[in-house]
Enzyme design. Structure first.
Site, short mmCIF file in Angstrom:
data_model
loop_
_atom_site.label_atom_id
_atom_site.label_comp_id
_atom_site.label_asym_id
_atom_site.label_seq_id
_atom_site.Cartn_x
_atom_site.Cartn_y
_atom_site.Cartn_z
N GLU A 27 0.94 -1.36 0.15
CA GLU A 27 0.25 -0.37 0.04
C GLU A 27 0.92 1.35 -0.27
OE1 GLU A 27 -3.01 2.18 3.12
OE2 GLU A 27 -2.75 0.62 3.16
N LYS A 31 -11.15 -1.29 6.22
CA LYS A 31 -9.94 -0.80 7.00
C LYS A 31 -10.16 -0.03 8.21
CE LYS A 31 -5.95 2.19 6.81
NZ LYS A 31 -5.08 3.67 6.23
#
Length: 205
Positions: free
Chosen positions: A41, A130
């Site tokens: 990420e 998340k």
């Protein structure tokens, strides 16, 4: 879209890449991949984040799966996708980012903390949640969220370490996101830590 999510589940971990420069962020990416962690990420807090995405795509090929993090708006999400991002992560939910990701069949993983936020994200087709910041409540909070929302795929970020990664995963998380506890220090240190995380997750599963 589900293929990427299945691959993240199999991997069990996403490296959250930050850094002060393109070179530093690229070093972290290379070190994580060398240690067996392929999901990267790449956050837009990195100066030149698009250059990092381009570099990962060009230099690492199939050995890495790049995504974009700290994506705050749909324009940034679209640009990241054009530069090879295979998944989009935000610190908070955004309707327009969700719509764009759904349009292009790219998994969207927004940051949520409360059940209300999680439900809203799921209503707009978020691939996973998340849990951010995970350190605010800890692994036990995952069970509290999944009790009424068993369909929610959860990836905690913030507060995940080698000492508690087992607890996070055993509570039902799809995977974990790890930033400073992984992608910091020298190349050798990052690779060693990546191998330790990978070994721990393989042992758990």
């Amino acid at each position: 879209m589900s293929k990427i999510l299945d691959q993240i589940r199999d991997a069990g971990i996403v490296a959250v890449i930050r850094g002060d420069s393109v070179d530093q962020a690229m070093m972290y990416c290379e070190a994580c991949v060398a240690g067996g962690i392929s999901f990267l990420e790449i956050t837009f807090t990195v100066p030149g984040a698009l250059d990092v995405l381009d570099g990962v795509v060009r230099k690492m090929g199939d050995t890495a799966v790049p995504g974009a993090g700290t994506v705050l708006d749909a324009v940034t999400a679209r640009i990241a996708i054009l530069h090879g991002a295979k998944f989009i992560v935000s610190p908070a939910f955004d309707e327009e980012v969700a719509k764009l990701c759904n349009l292009y069949r790219i998994p969207y993983i927004p940051g949520c903390l409360t059940p209300t936020e999680a439900v809203r994200a799921l209503q707009f087709g978020a691939a996973a949640i998340k849990l951010f910041p995970g350190s605010a409540f800890g692994p036990s909070y995952v069970g509290a969220i999944k009790a009424p929302l068993p369909q929610a795929e959860i990836i905690p970020t913030g507060g995940v370490s080698l000492d508690n990664v087992q607890e996070w995963l055993q509570k039902g998380c799809l995977a974990v996101g790890v930033g400073g506890k992984l992608a910091s220090g020298t190349r050798e240190e990052v690779t060693t830590t990546a191998k330790a995380f990978k070994a721990k997750i393989d042992e758990i599963r």
